[in-house]
Design a protein around this motif. Structure first.
Motif, PDB file in Angstrom:
ATOM      1  N   UNK A  96       0.795  -1.240   0.000  1.00 29.13           N
ATOM      2  CA  UNK A  96       0.000   0.000   0.000  1.00 29.13           C
ATOM      3  C   UNK A  96       0.821   1.281   0.000  1.00 29.13           C
ATOM      4  N   UNK A  97       2.131   1.159  -0.209  1.00 31.28           N
ATOM      5  CA  UNK A  97       2.976   2.355  -0.310  1.00 31.28           C
ATOM      6  C   UNK A  97       3.549   2.402  -1.728  1.00 31.28           C
ATOM      7  N   UNK A  98       3.362   3.528  -2.383  1.00 26.79           N
ATOM      8  CA  UNK A  98       3.740   3.630  -3.795  1.00 26.79           C
ATOM      9  C   UNK A  98       4.713   4.772  -4.041  1.00 26.79           C
ATOM     10  N   UNK A  99       5.577   4.536  -5.038  1.00 25.90           N
ATOM     11  CA  UNK A  99       6.483   5.594  -5.492  1.00 25.90           C
ATOM     12  C   UNK A  99       6.104   5.945  -6.920  1.00 25.90           C
ATOM     13  N   UNK A 100       6.030   7.260  -7.180  1.00 31.98           N
ATOM     14  CA  UNK A 100       5.662   7.718  -8.514  1.00 31.98           C
ATOM     15  C   UNK A 100       6.684   8.736  -8.970  1.00 31.98           C
ATOM     16  N   UNK A 101       7.145   8.583 -10.191  1.00 36.83           N
ATOM     17  CA  UNK A 101       8.034   9.593 -10.756  1.00 36.83           C
ATOM     18  C   UNK A 101       7.243  10.365 -11.806  1.00 36.83           C
ATOM     19  N   UNK A 137      -5.611   8.903  -2.452  1.00 35.83           N
ATOM     20  CA  UNK A 137      -4.402   8.070  -2.509  1.00 35.83           C
ATOM     21  C   UNK A 137      -4.742   6.666  -3.022  1.00 35.83           C
ATOM     22  N   UNK A 138      -5.940   6.189  -2.736  1.00 35.30           N
ATOM     23  CA  UNK A 138      -6.353   4.882  -3.275  1.00 35.30           C
ATOM     24  C   UNK A 138      -6.516   4.969  -4.791  1.00 35.30           C
ATOM     25  N   UNK A 190      -3.349   4.236 -10.674  1.00 34.84           N
ATOM     26  CA  UNK A 190      -2.745   4.785 -11.894  1.00 34.84           C
ATOM     27  C   UNK A 190      -1.429   4.066 -12.182  1.00 34.84           C
ATOM     28  N   UNK A 191      -1.012   4.104 -13.444  1.00 28.67           N
ATOM     29  CA  UNK A 191       0.269   3.482 -13.771  1.00 28.67           C
ATOM     30  C   UNK A 191       1.082   4.378 -14.694  1.00 28.67           C
ATOM     31  N   UNK A 192       2.307   3.957 -14.935  1.00 27.14           N
ATOM     32  CA  UNK A 192       3.197   4.713 -15.817  1.00 27.14           C
ATOM     33  C   UNK A 192       2.483   4.945 -17.144  1.00 27.14           C
ATOM     34  N   UNK A 193       2.594   6.144 -17.663  1.00 29.38           N
ATOM     35  CA  UNK A 193       1.916   6.481 -18.911  1.00 29.38           C
ATOM     36  C   UNK A 193       0.657   7.287 -18.669  1.00 29.38           C
TER      37      UNK A 193
END
Lengths: 281, 469
Positions: free
Chosen positions: A14-19, A71-72, A77-80
């Motif tokens: 449940x912890x995410x990293x986003x660039x 946050x949920x 969401x994903x890359x792109x």
């Protein structure tokens, strides 16, 4: 205007990293600052601390834990994919300069904002002792990054599954007791952890800073929703902070204000999860 | 149509043509626009009241000097396109001004008809023309050939939009920097949907974009780039950053949950559409709401709270009704909708429960004493007159100050003690070379139209500065 997600990874349950591709923000970002994002036209504006930034590449990294609806939703969401809005850098940067030895304490996702600070303090010529912790080893984040960024790294878990069995502040106390001259302690994590942690450091002759995560709308001083009492005076976390002297912060008020929408937040999550089950998201 | 003109017939109706409105009982439950706008027939009747004075005082009363008798004459001739063109020659945002200008203190205050009866409803006619054009589709305006000069406008509120429009028409390349995600400044975050529909603001911004202006949202000057850096990148800079910082009273209990600045409350409701269940924005929907203040912002907050479902809403104001700075129409509308006015009353402290939620406001009665510096009789507390108003939401609407973020990295930009920028009244020129300023950031919180007037003057001065540069 949309801000593209370049990478996304679940770095702990449940912890995410986003660039995020956000060159303007990346160019100006400094340790200790945050951003506000909005997923889409109907979304909330959510503040998140900057966990890393690459000026050349024009990217900003954020790390978040699934808590409320937004946050949920972000977690899905994903890359792109793109975010509608991504504004920053906000807040006064951490006061990083050469002071000697610095202890950085990060709990839970509070390790994320500690990371750019570790790099910045080391760059400024300080010895940085980092102490990071989580409930258990699976929830521990950025261990390798912190190892690389810090002069020394200590780990604590509540259940003892990794490092010291107990609190990050136990280790902090041990270092302060050891007689090593420490100029500053920076504690970032859930409010209760900052309150208790700062309390442990109070008796020592050391500067103690905490970074607050108040509720806010604009992040530029316009709404005053993030107000907090510091040294008996009302301050705005978004522009006067987010870092404040822990000895002066009214933590009880901070925690009470963070609970302002707890009921509504719970309902929003329930509704969202129900809609997810029905295949609406 | 000439014979409709009052001067020709000699018969001028004393009373102005009433504005069609949603009934108070209905509108207090929705966020739709309160006033519905003149029909063509209404507009023709009202326009016919204009005496077409040779020396029109109304034009002097308008901060952007709209050719009022000129456009009204065109309305009489049913040349509505010509009328809006005439207005737009000096006013880039007529659909907004027609709705939110305090006409009774400006153009209409100077109308000759006002001496014996009611002045011509200039604002309503302006709105009619603007709405007529919007329905027909706004024409892309013509701009002068490009000058090759670049101007940065900081802030997309009324001052910035006006300056940008005028500069773009003169052929300059204009970029607007806006800190929020949507352009419009106070028009978007502050003034509610029921008074100024956001679709109108969007269209006015689109009109300015059609002029070739680029709007960059989510771009905070003072954070992403400093003013000094902007000066390096652009030939001139206009600061229209407004007065966005909310003032608080500094009384006990002000940080309790349920106590909002008007800025926060209105931003959540207007910009973030908290009233619409389709949006994720949270806002406390109070049953018993107290709003502190006597300006338009206080009226907006009170009427928004009512529409969010409040049972009772009180406006607490320390002076009397005559001293209230709000537009007359807003006060009347608020009263019709059932807002309670507690005048000559001032909050002393805000009370809360063990869960840190607001429960009420302790107030004290005031009486008017000697006139103060502003010439208004200053209120003094009546000893022992304290009383409690129960409340679960309190909104503080006692004014705003300029946002200091812009001053980070702005070498040589002079400010005065109140945090406003020092600027020449006629040109907007500041102490910093190539930087001009206008609107609330210079005057402190004022009106949309005065900010537009300042933006207009500054645009003219910037154009002259660029020619000489």
């Amino acid at each position: 205007m949309a801000y593209r997600i370049l990478e996304k990874e679940e770095i702990a349950p449940s912890v995410h990293r986003m660039i995020i591709d956000a060159p303007d923000v990346a160019k100006a970002a400094k340790a200790g600052q945050f951003i506000i994002l909005r997923i889409d036209e109907r979304g909330e504006r959510v503040p998140l601390t900057i966990a890393d930034f690459e000026r050349e590449a024009g990217t900003v990294t954020v790390i978040y834990q699934e808590m409320g609806k937004t946050t949920k939703q972000l977690a899905k969401l994903s890359a792109g994919d793109s975010l509608e809005d991504f504004v920053g850098p906000l807040g006064t940067p951490a006061d990083v300069r050469k002071l000697g030895t610095i202890i950085l304490v990060g709990g839970g996702v509070g390790v994320a904002p500690i990371y750019p600070q570790a790099k910045a303090y080391v760059n400024a010529g300080n010895k940085v002792i980092s102490i990071i912790g989580a409930r258990n080893k699976d929830l521990l984040i950025l261990e390798n990054e912190m190892e690389k960024a810090s002069s020394e790294l200590y780990i604590a878990t509540d259940d003892g599954s990794k490092g010291h069995h107990g609190f990050v502040t136990d280790i902090m106390k041990r270092i302060l007791d050891s007689g090593e001259k420490v100029a500053r302690v920076v504690i970032i994590g859930p409010p209760i952890m900052m309150k208790v942690g700062a309390g442990v450091a109070f008796p020592y002759d050391v500067e103690i800073l905490v970074s607050l995560n108040s509720i806010m709308v604009d992040g530029t001083g316009m709404c005053g929703g993030c107000r907090v009492t510091v040294n008996g005076k009302t301050k705005f976390t978004c522009v006067d902070g987010p870092e404040f002297d822990a000895r002066e912060v009214d933590f009880v008020q901070l925690m009470n204000r963070l609970a302002m929408y707890r009921g509504e937040e719970g309902k929003a999550v329930e509704k969202y999860e129900e809609e997810c089950r029905c295949g609406l998201h | 149509m000439q014979e409709l003109h009052g001067e020709k017939t000699g018969k001028v109706k004393k009373e102005r043509t009433p504005m069609p409105e949603q009934p108070a009982e209905e509108r207090r439950n929705n966020f739709n626009e309160v006033t519905l706008g003149y029909t063509k027939e209404d507009a023709l009747v009202e326009a016919s009241r204009c005496l077409a004075c040779k020396d029109p005082k109304c034009v002097e009363g308008c901060p952007v000097n709209v050719d009022i008798p000129g456009f009204i004459q065109l309305v009489c001739e049913e040349n509505f396109e010509g009328a809006i063109e005439r207005i737009k020659a000096t006013n880039a945002l007529p659909a907004i001004c027609g709705r939110v200008c305090p006409q009774e203190a400006q153009c209409e205050a100077s109308c000759v008809l006002g001496k014996k009866g009611q002045p011509v409803a200039i604002g309503r006619l302006e709105r009619f023309c603007a709405d007529y054009e919007r329905e027909k589709g706004v024409k892309a305006p013509e701009a002068m050939p490009p000058t090759g000069k670049k101007v940065a406008v900081v802030g997309s509120g009324p001052a910035g939009l006006t300056a940008a429009a005028d500069l773009a028409k003169l052929g300059h390349k204009v970029t607007i920097f806006e800190s929020l995600h949507k352009a419009g400044g106070v028009l978007s975050y502050g003034i509610p949907e029921f008074r100024l529909p956001k679709g109108i603001v969007r269209q006015e911004v689109e009109y300015i974009e059609k002029l070739g202006v680029e709007v960059k949202p989510n771009y905070i000057i003072g954070r992403i780039k400093t003013l000094d850096e902007l000066c390096d990148d652009f030939d001139a800079v206009f600061l229209g950053t407004g007065a966005g910082l909310p003032n608080f009273m500094g009384i006990e209990g002000e940080n309790l949950n349920g106590v909002y600045s008007a800025n926060e409350f209105l931003t959540r409701v207007n910009l973030m559409k908290a009233y619409d269940p389709e949006y994720d924005t949270m806002v406390r929907r109070g049953k018993h709401v107290v709003v502190v203040g006597g300006g338009n912002v206080a009226m907006d907050a009170a009427r928004s709270a009512l529409r969010l479902g409040a049972k009772d809403v009180s406006i607490v104001y320390r002076r009397g009704e005559d001293e209230m700075p709000a537009r007359r129409e807003e006060i009347e509308h608020a009263k019709e909708e059932g807002i309670t006015f507690r005048l000559l009353t001032n909050p002393v402290r805000i009370l809360g429960d063990e869960k840190f939620n607001v429960t009420g406001v302790e107030c004290i009665k005031m009486e008017l004493g000697e006139p103060d510096k502003s010439g208004r009789r200053s209120p003094v507390p009546v000893e022992g007159s304290e009383f409690l108003i129960p409340a679960d939401v309190v909104v503080i609407a006692i004014g705003t100050s300029p946002n200091p973020i812009i001053f980070k990295g702005s070498e040589g930009l002079e400010q005065n003690k109140r945090g406003t920028v020092v600027a020449d009244e006629e040109t907007g020129a500041t102490s910093k070379c190539g930087v001009f300023a206008g609107g609330d950031v210079v005057t402190g919180a004022a009106t949309v139209i005065s900010a537009m007037g300042a933006g207009k003057k500054a645009a003219k001065a910037i154009d002259e500065y660029l020619k000489e540069k």
